[in-house]
Motif scaffolding. Structure first.
Motif, PDB file in Angstrom:
ATOM      1  N   THR A 103       0.841  -1.192   0.000  1.00 20.20           N
ATOM      2  CA  THR A 103       0.000   0.000   0.000  1.00 20.20           C
ATOM      3  C   THR A 103       0.881   1.249   0.000  1.00 20.20           C
ATOM      4  O   THR A 103       2.090   1.182   0.248  1.00 20.20           O
ATOM      5  CB  THR A 103      -0.892   0.071   1.259  1.00 20.20           C
ATOM      6  N   VAL A 104       0.240   2.370  -0.239  1.00 23.44           N
ATOM      7  CA  VAL A 104       0.927   3.657  -0.195  1.00 23.44           C
ATOM      8  C   VAL A 104       1.660   3.833   1.132  1.00 23.44           C
ATOM      9  O   VAL A 104       2.844   4.170   1.187  1.00 23.44           O
ATOM     10  CB  VAL A 104      -0.094   4.794  -0.419  1.00 23.44           C
ATOM     11  N   GLY A 105       0.950   3.570   2.237  1.00 23.40           N
ATOM     12  CA  GLY A 105       1.561   3.719   3.565  1.00 23.40           C
ATOM     13  C   GLY A 105       2.755   2.797   3.759  1.00 23.40           C
ATOM     14  O   GLY A 105       3.791   3.200   4.295  1.00 23.40           O
ATOM     15  N   GLU A 106       2.617   1.541   3.304  1.00 25.25           N
ATOM     16  CA  GLU A 106       3.721   0.578   3.450  1.00 25.25           C
ATOM     17  C   GLU A 106       4.916   0.971   2.591  1.00 25.25           C
ATOM     18  O   GLU A 106       6.064   0.745   2.973  1.00 25.25           O
ATOM     19  CB  GLU A 106       3.242  -0.831   3.078  1.00 25.25           C
ATOM     20  N   ASN A 107       4.642   1.533   1.409  1.00 21.92           N
ATOM     21  CA  ASN A 107       5.726   2.014   0.550  1.00 21.92           C
ATOM     22  C   ASN A 107       6.554   3.079   1.267  1.00 21.92           C
ATOM     23  O   ASN A 107       7.780   3.048   1.230  1.00 21.92           O
ATOM     24  CB  ASN A 107       5.165   2.599  -0.750  1.00 21.92           C
ATOM     25  N   VAL A 108       5.856   4.012   1.906  1.00 17.09           N
ATOM     26  CA  VAL A 108       6.561   5.106   2.579  1.00 17.09           C
ATOM     27  C   VAL A 108       7.258   4.598   3.842  1.00 17.09           C
ATOM     28  O   VAL A 108       8.334   5.081   4.213  1.00 17.09           O
ATOM     29  CB  VAL A 108       5.578   6.261   2.890  1.00 17.09           C
TER      30      VAL A 108
END
Length: 255
Positions: A103-108
């Motif tokens: 997810t976007v959050g996991e990417n960051v």
């Protein structure tokens, strides 16, 4: 050089040349980037702008000349020394280079987890703050495939910032995004520079972006630097190719 005269450049190319076979991409290219400064590398497509970024990252080595990064001469550095430099200097790739399955959050969160010294609660808070900073907080749980190109780029910027770099390199950040998103990305890059005192290098052929961001501009044409200096001086530059580039851009803006 810098304002106080004795500050040394964060990044410098000293007479850098690079060829691929018979194709000379950089021909005795020299420029520097002071700490906290934003330098834009301008020019038509395929003139070695991205090749210059790859030299800063140490992915490519010059055929001749020296490359200074983080105030160190990295020209002959082995890979493990370059990895140390890459903790200070990160690159935002054109395609975002995000992990599709995260997810976007996991990417960051990825670079934060790699550090291994933060609790999940700290990581969560930092990710939230970064996503908020780049304007995509409500997209934390989406996958990259759910995002537009521009949004992906915002997330890629947030992920780069998670590594707490001193310097960020942007490769054509506004290419293939709509004009409004291009404006938002430009505003974001400018805000980050001011808030985080980031040193940055922006490769672009987007004149509006360069005008907004650049403290100084490197104009590359046929492997050579035709102009290096402040943006407003470039507008007065008498070099015909630079003038033509600016005039063509004026036409585009009016269209």
């Amino acid at each position: 050089m810098g304002t106080n005269g004795n500050e040394s450049p964060y990044i410098a190319f000293k007479e850098v040349s690079k060829s691929f076979g018979d194709n000379r991409v950089l021909d005795h290219v020299s420029f520097d980037v002071m700490p906290g400064e934003t330098v834009c590398i301008l020019g038509r497509s395929g003139v070695g702008k991205s090749v210059a970024l790859h030299h800063i990252m140490g992915f490519l080595k010059p055929d001749s000349g020296r490359v200074i990064v983080a105030a160190e001469d990295i020209t002959d550095y082995p890979e493990e020394e370059l990895e140390r430099i890459r903790k200070k200097v990160t690159m935002v790739f054109q395609n975002g280079a995000l992990f599709d399955s995260l997810t976007v959050g996991e990417n960051v969160a990825f670079p934060l987890r790699e550090r291994g010294d933060l609790s999940e609660e700290q990581i969560f808070q930092i990710v939230d703050g970064l996503l908020d900073m780049v304007g995509v907080k409500e997209m934390r749980d989406l996958l990259p495939s759910d995002l537009s190109t521009g949004m992906k780029r915002s997330v890629a910027i947030a992920r780069s910032l998670a590594a707490q770099p001193e310097c960020v390199l942007y490769d054509e950040p506004t290419t293939m995004v709509d004009p409004l998103m291009a404006q938002l990305l430009g505003d974001l890059i400018k805000r980050l520079k001011i808030q985080l005192h980031l040193t940055s290098v922006v490769v672009t052929h987007d004149m509006r972006l360069a005008k907004k961001l650049a403290d100084r501009v490197v104009f590359l044409h046929e492997a050579k630097v035709l102009f290096f200096g402040p943006y407003d001086q470039m507008e007065k530059c008498q070099e015909p190719i630079v003038k033509e580039f600016l005039e063509l851009d004026e036409l585009k803006l009016e269209a």
